[in-house]
Write a protein that holds these residues in place. Sequence first.
Motif, PDB file in Angstrom:
ATOM      1  N   GLU A 271      43.892  48.243  28.435  1.00  0.00           N
ATOM      2  CA  GLU A 271      42.888  47.394  28.604  1.00  0.00           C
ATOM      3  C   GLU A 271      42.806  46.795  29.934  1.00  0.00           C
ATOM      4  O   GLU A 271      41.993  46.554  30.685  1.00  0.00           O
ATOM      5  CB  GLU A 271      42.831  46.192  27.421  1.00  0.00           C
ATOM      6  CG  GLU A 271      41.745  45.227  27.470  1.00  0.00           C
ATOM      7  CD  GLU A 271      41.691  44.294  26.532  1.00  0.00           C
ATOM      8  OE1 GLU A 271      41.511  42.909  26.934  1.00  0.00           O
ATOM      9  OE2 GLU A 271      41.721  44.717  25.413  1.00  0.00           O
ATOM     10  N   GLU A 272      44.004  46.101  30.270  1.00  0.00           N
ATOM     11  CA  GLU A 272      44.066  45.422  31.437  1.00  0.00           C
ATOM     12  C   GLU A 272      43.808  46.251  32.704  1.00  0.00           C
ATOM     13  O   GLU A 272      43.134  45.939  33.676  1.00  0.00           O
ATOM     14  CB  GLU A 272      45.576  44.676  31.655  1.00  0.00           C
ATOM     15  CG  GLU A 272      45.708  43.427  30.952  1.00  0.00           C
ATOM     16  CD  GLU A 272      44.683  42.430  31.383  1.00  0.00           C
ATOM     17  OE1 GLU A 272      44.338  42.152  32.342  1.00  0.00           O
ATOM     18  OE2 GLU A 272      43.795  41.918  30.508  1.00  0.00           O
ATOM     19  N   ARG A 273      44.427  47.602  32.626  1.00  0.00           N
ATOM     20  CA  ARG A 273      44.148  48.477  33.547  1.00  0.00           C
ATOM     21  C   ARG A 273      42.769  48.900  33.736  1.00  0.00           C
ATOM     22  O   ARG A 273      42.112  48.890  34.967  1.00  0.00           O
ATOM     23  CB  ARG A 273      45.043  49.764  33.257  1.00  0.00           C
ATOM     24  CG  ARG A 273      45.112  50.612  34.584  1.00  0.00           C
ATOM     25  CD  ARG A 273      46.093  51.954  34.440  1.00  0.00           C
ATOM     26  NE  ARG A 273      46.183  52.952  35.700  1.00  0.00           N
ATOM     27  CZ  ARG A 273      46.606  52.588  36.658  1.00  0.00           C
ATOM     28  NH1 ARG A 273      47.379  51.574  36.710  1.00  0.00           N
ATOM     29  NH2 ARG A 273      46.492  53.560  37.334  1.00  0.00           N
TER      30      ARG A 273
ATOM     31  N   SER B 184      40.659  45.940  35.375  1.00  0.00           N
ATOM     32  CA  SER B 184      40.706  45.873  36.679  1.00  0.00           C
ATOM     33  C   SER B 184      39.924  47.021  37.319  1.00  0.00           C
ATOM     34  O   SER B 184      39.333  46.641  38.364  1.00  0.00           O
ATOM     35  CB  SER B 184      42.239  46.054  37.059  1.00  0.00           C
ATOM     36  OG  SER B 184      42.949  44.941  36.543  1.00  0.00           O
TER      37      SER B 184
ATOM     38  N   ARG C  22      39.069  39.924  41.833  1.00  0.00           N
ATOM     39  CA  ARG C  22      39.628  39.198  40.860  1.00  0.00           C
ATOM     40  C   ARG C  22      38.682  38.274  40.203  1.00  0.00           C
ATOM     41  O   ARG C  22      38.578  38.101  38.943  1.00  0.00           O
ATOM     42  CB  ARG C  22      40.992  38.302  41.329  1.00  0.00           C
ATOM     43  CG  ARG C  22      42.178  39.036  41.775  1.00  0.00           C
ATOM     44  CD  ARG C  22      43.212  38.100  41.811  1.00  0.00           C
ATOM     45  NE  ARG C  22      43.086  37.150  43.183  1.00  0.00           N
ATOM     46  CZ  ARG C  22      43.351  37.585  44.287  1.00  0.00           C
ATOM     47  NH1 ARG C  22      43.934  38.690  44.709  1.00  0.00           N
ATOM     48  NH2 ARG C  22      43.193  36.579  45.535  1.00  0.00           N
TER      49      ARG C  22
ATOM     50  N   ARG D 259      36.899  40.322  37.807  1.00  0.00           N
ATOM     51  CA  ARG D 259      37.689  40.582  36.715  1.00  0.00           C
ATOM     52  C   ARG D 259      37.623  39.580  35.718  1.00  0.00           C
ATOM     53  O   ARG D 259      37.345  39.838  34.295  1.00  0.00           O
ATOM     54  CB  ARG D 259      38.941  41.084  37.097  1.00  0.00           C
ATOM     55  CG  ARG D 259      39.951  41.213  35.785  1.00  0.00           C
ATOM     56  CD  ARG D 259      41.452  41.288  36.287  1.00  0.00           C
ATOM     57  NE  ARG D 259      41.889  40.169  36.961  1.00  0.00           N
ATOM     58  CZ  ARG D 259      42.964  39.856  37.482  1.00  0.00           C
ATOM     59  NH1 ARG D 259      43.978  41.000  37.658  1.00  0.00           N
ATOM     60  NH2 ARG D 259      43.325  38.808  38.034  1.00  0.00           N
ATOM     61  N   ASP D 260      37.626  38.319  36.048  1.00  0.00           N
ATOM     62  CA  ASP D 260      37.616  37.190  35.292  1.00  0.00           C
ATOM     63  C   ASP D 260      36.158  37.201  34.685  1.00  0.00           C
ATOM     64  O   ASP D 260      35.924  36.716  33.399  1.00  0.00           O
ATOM     65  CB  ASP D 260      37.680  35.785  36.092  1.00  0.00           C
ATOM     66  CG  ASP D 260      39.086  35.666  36.601  1.00  0.00           C
ATOM     67  OD1 ASP D 260      40.025  36.350  36.074  1.00  0.00           O
ATOM     68  OD2 ASP D 260      39.232  34.870  37.567  1.00  0.00           O
TER      69      ASP D 260
ATOM     70  N   ARG E 138      36.078  39.784  31.640  1.00  0.00           N
ATOM     71  CA  ARG E 138      36.873  39.140  30.588  1.00  0.00           C
ATOM     72  C   ARG E 138      36.235  38.394  29.663  1.00  0.00           C
ATOM     73  O   ARG E 138      36.408  38.448  28.463  1.00  0.00           O
ATOM     74  CB  ARG E 138      38.142  38.558  30.995  1.00  0.00           C
ATOM     75  CG  ARG E 138      39.266  39.479  31.575  1.00  0.00           C
ATOM     76  CD  ARG E 138      40.513  38.677  32.152  1.00  0.00           C
ATOM     77  NE  ARG E 138      41.589  39.520  32.374  1.00  0.00           N
ATOM     78  CZ  ARG E 138      42.549  39.094  33.061  1.00  0.00           C
ATOM     79  NH1 ARG E 138      42.689  38.175  33.777  1.00  0.00           N
ATOM     80  NH2 ARG E 138      43.632  40.078  33.443  1.00  0.00           N
TER      81      ARG E 138
END
Length: 320
Positions: A229-231, A234, A306, A309-310, A313
């Motif tokens: 998920e995190e990859r 990003s 970034r 990305r926030d 999310r």
Amino acid sequence: MSKRTAPEQKPAEDIPVVGRRQPCPCGSGKRYKACHGASGGAAKVKVTRPFEGLAAECELVALREFVPSATARLPLASGSEEIQLATVLPMAAAALVRTDGVAFIGLQVQTKSGDVSRDLARAVEWVRTAEPGESLAVVGPEDAPAGSVPARLQDLLDPDARLDVQVHEDFSWWMPEGVEATGEVAMSLERANSAIMPTQRLETEGVHAAYWVDATDRAHLRWVRPEPEERLISALARLSARGELALGEDSRYAGSFRAHGLLVPVWDLDREKHPDEWAEPAAALGRRLDEALASLDERSLDADERRARDGLRGRQITVR
């Protein structure tokens, strides 16, 4: 249709007994009294990513979560029998054998344990000895062969095989050719057909487990992705910061949801366009996403990425 069951068995795992308020040794993070120390505790341990390790993982997640009517031949690692995987079966059965002998395993079913993979494997074992016309309403620990080590789907399938998914316009495949549904099956068939949303699998090079869905007021692309998920977030953020996250002018990124340990990004689409018109834009997006994923190893996200990305999310939900 009758249900066939086997005698109840004890869990095969050898979990040592500890204090009831101590963490369970199985690693679930729960106290022992709420996990393996509880009655039927082993069945309650939830496996977050039940299809991990299978090349068909993304398709399995799609068929279980949002594809309304579809079938696919199970790529069994051994055995000559042919078993069909299905999204939904009559009365939401876990498994059945049609009167013509065709065997089906249902994905969108109630389960009695926290491991969908193990429940599906039990359904496969059940259907192997079932007679034409029999069905299994719900699968659970008691449906495993007595004295056996509980198998998982990973133990039964070719791990490298993908699913050849056939999406259907309705549920007429529930019945053998020339046979008319009656009674509860007929009512279940009518309800299922009335609730179905038009769906089409995008079939183009480099695109897997991506489905166009007509949700009446708009169309969506739902794409199950295999990356952590995190990859993946990003990489999506990198594309978003560049203005490259859409599939074209008539689309926009809507958000994502989590299902069985994987992330499913969703795009809103112009529903006036034919589903096939989105195949090449999806392939192009897939290539951009692969490039963004590869670039993560070369440099970290900058300030704009970034922030993107926030924002991404904030548009995530969890289904299962």
